[in-house]
Write a protein that holds these residues in place. Structure first.
Motif, PDB file in Angstrom:
ATOM      1  N   GLY A  58      69.727   3.498  29.133  1.00  0.00           N
ATOM      2  CA  GLY A  58      69.467   4.931  29.130  1.00  0.00           C
ATOM      3  C   GLY A  58      68.004   5.312  28.956  1.00  0.00           C
ATOM      4  O   GLY A  58      67.147   4.495  28.609  1.00  0.00           O
ATOM      5  N   THR A  59      67.728   6.584  29.220  1.00  0.00           N
ATOM      6  CA  THR A  59      66.398   7.168  29.074  1.00  0.00           C
ATOM      7  C   THR A  59      66.514   8.370  28.156  1.00  0.00           C
ATOM      8  O   THR A  59      67.442   9.170  28.285  1.00  0.00           O
ATOM      9  N   PHE A  60      65.578   8.489  27.205  1.00  0.00           N
ATOM     10  CA  PHE A  60      65.643   9.530  26.180  1.00  0.00           C
ATOM     11  C   PHE A  60      64.379  10.382  26.216  1.00  0.00           C
ATOM     12  O   PHE A  60      63.283   9.863  26.424  1.00  0.00           O
ATOM     13  N   LEU A  66      64.413  -1.562  37.241  1.00  0.00           N
ATOM     14  CA  LEU A  66      64.105  -0.224  37.740  1.00  0.00           C
ATOM     15  C   LEU A  66      64.827   0.738  36.808  1.00  0.00           C
ATOM     16  O   LEU A  66      66.035   0.924  36.917  1.00  0.00           O
ATOM     17  N   HIS A  67      64.103   1.310  35.866  1.00  0.00           N
ATOM     18  CA  HIS A  67      64.729   2.018  34.744  1.00  0.00           C
ATOM     19  C   HIS A  67      64.767   3.536  34.939  1.00  0.00           C
ATOM     20  O   HIS A  67      65.806   4.171  34.778  1.00  0.00           O
ATOM     21  N   ALA A  68      63.617   4.128  35.260  1.00  0.00           N
ATOM     22  CA  ALA A  68      63.522   5.589  35.363  1.00  0.00           C
ATOM     23  C   ALA A  68      62.422   5.948  36.357  1.00  0.00           C
ATOM     24  O   ALA A  68      61.674   5.089  36.814  1.00  0.00           O
ATOM     25  N   GLU A 108      66.737  12.573  22.676  1.00  0.00           N
ATOM     26  CA  GLU A 108      68.041  12.880  23.261  1.00  0.00           C
ATOM     27  C   GLU A 108      68.189  12.195  24.619  1.00  0.00           C
ATOM     28  O   GLU A 108      67.281  12.262  25.455  1.00  0.00           O
ATOM     29  N   ARG A 109      69.333  11.551  24.823  1.00  0.00           N
ATOM     30  CA  ARG A 109      69.567  10.880  26.097  1.00  0.00           C
ATOM     31  C   ARG A 109      69.671  11.913  27.212  1.00  0.00           C
ATOM     32  O   ARG A 109      70.289  12.965  27.043  1.00  0.00           O
ATOM     33  N   VAL A 142      62.223   4.501  26.852  1.00  0.00           N
ATOM     34  CA  VAL A 142      62.991   3.573  27.684  1.00  0.00           C
ATOM     35  C   VAL A 142      63.051   2.263  26.907  1.00  0.00           C
ATOM     36  O   VAL A 142      62.033   1.667  26.612  1.00  0.00           O
ATOM     37  N   GLY A 143      64.263   1.833  26.551  1.00  0.00           N
ATOM     38  CA  GLY A 143      64.386   0.650  25.711  1.00  0.00           C
ATOM     39  C   GLY A 143      63.673   0.857  24.392  1.00  0.00           C
ATOM     40  O   GLY A 143      63.829   1.882  23.730  1.00  0.00           O
ATOM     41  N   HIS A 144      62.830  -0.110  24.006  1.00  0.00           N
ATOM     42  CA  HIS A 144      62.035   0.021  22.785  1.00  0.00           C
ATOM     43  C   HIS A 144      60.685   0.674  23.051  1.00  0.00           C
ATOM     44  O   HIS A 144      59.894   0.847  22.122  1.00  0.00           O
TER      45      HIS A 144
END
Length: 203
Positions: free
Chosen positions: A71-73, A50-52, A77-78, A93-95
């Motif tokens: 993190g989420t960019f 569950l990322h964002a 920018e994060r 998100v990730g790659h």
């Protein structure tokens, strides 16, 4: 390139395996590698289960990180709090990269409805390819190539690269700081199909 309906929001999900489009239905869409997410991302070990989350408010759509490991960019920018999204913004998100599209934002700027890429010289296209090529790397925090990296790949001076980039910023109507401009230029080049993922894979 087709236009987005004024009342419709969607994201283009870009992975090494290809591209898919997800329409944002409802007011809350979660992103992560678990199948239960509204946008389920498989094959990317750097994305959390569950990322964002993408949430819709009266004023527009926002993205928030949900305590993910990596993190989420937004546009390179994060983001640490809820971040407002606008048509053409890139969420990473990730790659995995997600290009946000919202038809309600299109009328705000004439450039947002441009059909396809601008006319490019062969050298400008070379610079764009070199700029975007690192986006296929498997590094977690991959960013577009620097001026020095582009100059090294093309065996030209950094001054020449800067001049080509200045022309490209103007053609793609990209403004902002140097780092932001490179990220936005790469984003626009992919979004408007000036370069494709397949182009970047070709040596």
């Amino acid at each position: 390139m087709r236009e987005v309906d004024a009342d419709r929001a969607e994201v283009e999900v870009w992975q090494l395996s290809g591209r898919s489009v997800v329409v944002l239905d409802g007011g809350r869409v979660t992103i992560g590698k678990a199948e239960e997410n509204g946008i389920s991302i498989d094959g990317d070990p750097t994305v959390s289960r569950l990322h964002a989350v993408l949430e819709h408010f009266d004023a527009g759509w926002c993205v928030s990180d949900l305590g993910s490991s990596n993190g989420t960019f937004v546009n390179g920018e994060r983001t640490w709090t809820a971040q407002r999204l606008r048509h053409g913004d890139e969420v990473r998100v990730g790659h995995t990269r997600l290009l946000f599209r919202h038809g309600a934002d299109v009328g705000v700027s004439h450039t947002a409805v441009t059909e396809g890429p601008p006319a490019l010289t062969p050298r400008e296209r070379d610079v764009l390819l070199a700029l975007c090529r690192p986006l296929l790397d498997r590094d977690l925090f991959t960013e577009p190539a620097t001026v020095r990296q582009i100059a090294g790949e093309l065996v030209v001076s950094e001054a020449a690269v800067k001049q080509h980039l200045a022309n490209l910023y103007e053609k793609f109507d990209v403004s902002g700081t140097a780092q932001h401009r490179r990220s936005r230029l790469a984003n626009e080049a992919l979004r408007r199909a000036a370069v494709t993922l397949n182009d970047l894979r070709v040596e």
